[in-house]
Design a protein around this motif. Structure first.
Motif, PDB file in Angstrom:
ATOM      1  N   VAL A 126       0.844  -1.194   0.000  1.00 44.09           N
ATOM      2  CA  VAL A 126       0.000   0.000   0.000  1.00 44.09           C
ATOM      3  C   VAL A 126       0.885   1.251   0.000  1.00 44.09           C
ATOM      4  O   VAL A 126       2.029   1.213   0.433  1.00 44.09           O
ATOM      5  CB  VAL A 126      -0.953   0.065   1.231  1.00 44.09           C
ATOM      6  N   VAL A 127       0.331   2.340  -0.525  1.00 39.85           N
ATOM      7  CA  VAL A 127       1.060   3.602  -0.542  1.00 39.85           C
ATOM      8  C   VAL A 127       0.444   4.522   0.509  1.00 39.85           C
ATOM      9  O   VAL A 127      -0.758   4.787   0.486  1.00 39.85           O
ATOM     10  CB  VAL A 127       1.008   4.259  -1.941  1.00 39.85           C
ATOM     11  N   THR A 128       1.272   4.974   1.446  1.00 43.37           N
ATOM     12  CA  THR A 128       0.790   5.905   2.467  1.00 43.37           C
ATOM     13  C   THR A 128       0.942   7.331   1.956  1.00 43.37           C
ATOM     14  O   THR A 128       1.611   7.559   0.944  1.00 43.37           O
ATOM     15  CB  THR A 128       1.614   5.780   3.771  1.00 43.37           C
ATOM     16  N   ILE A 129       0.372   8.276   2.683  1.00 48.13           N
ATOM     17  CA  ILE A 129       0.474   9.674   2.293  1.00 48.13           C
ATOM     18  C   ILE A 129       1.948  10.124   2.256  1.00 48.13           C
ATOM     19  O   ILE A 129       2.356  10.844   1.348  1.00 48.13           O
ATOM     20  CB  ILE A 129      -0.387  10.598   3.215  1.00 48.13           C
ATOM     21  N   ASP A 130       2.757   9.654   3.215  1.00 49.46           N
ATOM     22  CA  ASP A 130       4.168  10.036   3.233  1.00 49.46           C
ATOM     23  C   ASP A 130       4.907   9.486   2.016  1.00 49.46           C
ATOM     24  O   ASP A 130       5.699  10.183   1.394  1.00 49.46           O
ATOM     25  CB  ASP A 130       4.851   9.534   4.510  1.00 49.46           C
ATOM     26  N   GLU A 131       4.638   8.222   1.704  1.00 48.53           N
ATOM     27  CA  GLU A 131       5.270   7.621   0.520  1.00 48.53           C
ATOM     28  C   GLU A 131       4.845   8.362  -0.745  1.00 48.53           C
ATOM     29  O   GLU A 131       5.649   8.610  -1.642  1.00 48.53           O
ATOM     30  CB  GLU A 131       4.882   6.141   0.395  1.00 48.53           C
ATOM     31  N   PHE A 132       3.576   8.702  -0.785  1.00 47.49           N
ATOM     32  CA  PHE A 132       3.019   9.382  -1.952  1.00 47.49           C
ATOM     33  C   PHE A 132       3.686  10.742  -2.164  1.00 47.49           C
ATOM     34  O   PHE A 132       4.193  11.042  -3.241  1.00 47.49           O
ATOM     35  CB  PHE A 132       1.512   9.559  -1.757  1.00 47.49           C
ATOM     36  N   ILE A 133       3.710  11.535  -1.103  1.00 48.67           N
ATOM     37  CA  ILE A 133       4.275  12.882  -1.212  1.00 48.67           C
ATOM     38  C   ILE A 133       5.765  12.826  -1.507  1.00 48.67           C
ATOM     39  O   ILE A 133       6.262  13.544  -2.371  1.00 48.67           O
ATOM     40  CB  ILE A 133       3.975  13.704   0.068  1.00 48.67           C
ATOM     41  N   GLU A 134       6.445  11.919  -0.808  1.00 47.16           N
ATOM     42  CA  GLU A 134       7.888  11.825  -1.016  1.00 47.16           C
ATOM     43  C   GLU A 134       8.221  11.455  -2.459  1.00 47.16           C
ATOM     44  O   GLU A 134       9.048  12.102  -3.094  1.00 47.16           O
ATOM     45  CB  GLU A 134       8.478  10.779  -0.052  1.00 47.16           C
ATOM     46  N   SER A 135       7.536  10.437  -2.977  1.00 47.28           N
ATOM     47  CA  SER A 135       7.896  10.013  -4.337  1.00 47.28           C
ATOM     48  C   SER A 135       7.446  11.015  -5.389  1.00 47.28           C
ATOM     49  O   SER A 135       8.121  11.192  -6.399  1.00 47.28           O
ATOM     50  CB  SER A 135       7.379   8.609  -4.654  1.00 47.28           C
ATOM     51  N   CYS A 136       6.334  11.698  -5.154  1.00 57.98           N
ATOM     52  CA  CYS A 136       5.900  12.703  -6.123  1.00 57.98           C
ATOM     53  C   CYS A 136       6.856  13.885  -6.152  1.00 57.98           C
ATOM     54  O   CYS A 136       7.154  14.436  -7.204  1.00 57.98           O
ATOM     55  CB  CYS A 136       4.503  13.209  -5.801  1.00 57.98           C
ATOM     56  N   GLN A 137       7.319  14.281  -4.972  1.00 58.19           N
ATOM     57  CA  GLN A 137       8.214  15.436  -4.937  1.00 58.19           C
ATOM     58  C   GLN A 137       9.594  15.111  -5.481  1.00 58.19           C
ATOM     59  O   GLN A 137      10.252  15.956  -6.062  1.00 58.19           O
ATOM     60  CB  GLN A 137       8.320  15.981  -3.506  1.00 58.19           C
ATOM     61  N   LYS A 138      10.026  13.869  -5.266  1.00 62.30           N
ATOM     62  CA  LYS A 138      11.358  13.466  -5.721  1.00 62.30           C
ATOM     63  C   LYS A 138      11.393  13.270  -7.225  1.00 62.30           C
ATOM     64  O   LYS A 138      12.379  13.548  -7.872  1.00 62.30           O
ATOM     65  CB  LYS A 138      11.745  12.148  -5.053  1.00 62.30           C
ATOM     66  N   ASP A 139      10.333  12.736  -7.750  1.00 60.81           N
ATOM     67  CA  ASP A 139      10.349  12.272  -9.128  1.00 60.81           C
ATOM     68  C   ASP A 139       9.374  13.069  -9.989  1.00 60.81           C
ATOM     69  O   ASP A 139       8.182  12.804 -10.000  1.00 60.81           O
ATOM     70  CB  ASP A 139       9.959  10.789  -9.142  1.00 60.81           C
ATOM     71  N   GLU A 140       9.909  14.050 -10.667  1.00 55.62           N
ATOM     72  CA  GLU A 140       9.051  14.907 -11.490  1.00 55.62           C
ATOM     73  C   GLU A 140       8.334  14.102 -12.555  1.00 55.62           C
ATOM     74  O   GLU A 140       7.243  14.441 -12.991  1.00 55.62           O
ATOM     75  CB  GLU A 140       9.886  15.988 -12.179  1.00 55.62           C
ATOM     76  N   ASN A 141       8.998  13.039 -12.949  1.00 55.41           N
ATOM     77  CA  ASN A 141       8.450  12.173 -13.968  1.00 55.41           C
ATOM     78  C   ASN A 141       7.125  11.555 -13.522  1.00 55.41           C
ATOM     79  O   ASN A 141       6.152  11.535 -14.276  1.00 55.41           O
ATOM     80  CB  ASN A 141       9.469  11.080 -14.273  1.00 55.41           C
TER      81      ASN A 141
END
Ligand SMILES: [Ca+2]
Ligand SMILES: [Ca+2]
Ligand SMILES: [Ca+2]
Length: 192
Positions: free
Chosen positions: A165-180
């Motif tokens: 599962v993707v948590t809010i922290d995982e979601f925000i972290e990966s979205c901010q890190k990876d512009e792609n």
């Protein structure tokens, strides 16, 4: 009722975050906003009306499912209707919120059952809805399994601890890190 619209009237400034898309985004929001004002003298919109207003943006595809998910994201108190206040609050996050606030909003959209986690199935449902909405004209060479492949790729990247599962922290972290990821998911173009 007119005073009410005036009271909540907002200036629809273009998003400064995604400059190239800002104009079409702004236009969409203006149409939605006007639709809301025209269709809902009571100041409250139900899901059917919301779908009708929303389908004006995507006449070439089927936006029913996406509008359904979107409606649930706007209906923050889950009482089956979106008030003008709910709507303006959502819009102001999308238009003027920080990146963090926008990602929070997007997470809420993707978390279909609102339990605080995004599952692969939820992501797939949203992705399919987006593909349906875009229609075959936009992606003439779209393969049947394209949404699934998309989801696999995103999910691998986002689910950092691999617990499914993707948590809010995982979601925000990966979205901010990876512009792609951010671009490909069309978070801000399709969120509304
Ligand atoms: Ca509501
Ligand atoms: Ca969930
Ligand atoms: Ca995880």
């Amino acid at each position: 009722m007119r005073w009410k619209w005036l009271l909540y009237d907002i200036d629809l400034k273009p998003l400064n975050y995604w400059k190239p898309r800002a104009n079409s985004q702004r236009k969409k929001l203006q149409i939605l906003y006007r639709g809301f004002k025209n269709e809902c003298p009571s100041g409250v919109v139900n899901e059917e009306t919301f779908k009708e207003i929303y389908s004006q943006f995507f006449p070439q595809g089927d936006s029913t499912m996406y509008a359904h998910f979107l409606f649930n994201a706007f209906d923050t108190d889950h009482n089956g209707c979106v008030s003008f206040e709910d709507f303006v609050m959502g819009l102001s996050v999308l238009l003027r919120g920080t990146v963090h606030e926008k990602l929070n909003w997007a997470f809420n959209l993707y978390d279909i059952n609102k339990d605080g986690y995004i599952t692969k199935e939820e992501m797939l449902d949203i992705m399919k809805a987006i593909y349906d909405m875009m229609g075959k004209c936009t992606y003439p060479v779209l393969k049947e399994d394209a949404p699934r492949q998309h989801v696999e790729t995103f999910f691998q990247k986002m689910d950092k601890n691999k617990d499914g599962v993707v948590t809010i922290d995982e979601f925000i972290e990966s979205c901010q890190k990876d512009e792609n990821i951010m671009c490909s998911m069309k978070l801000f173009e399709n969120v509304i």
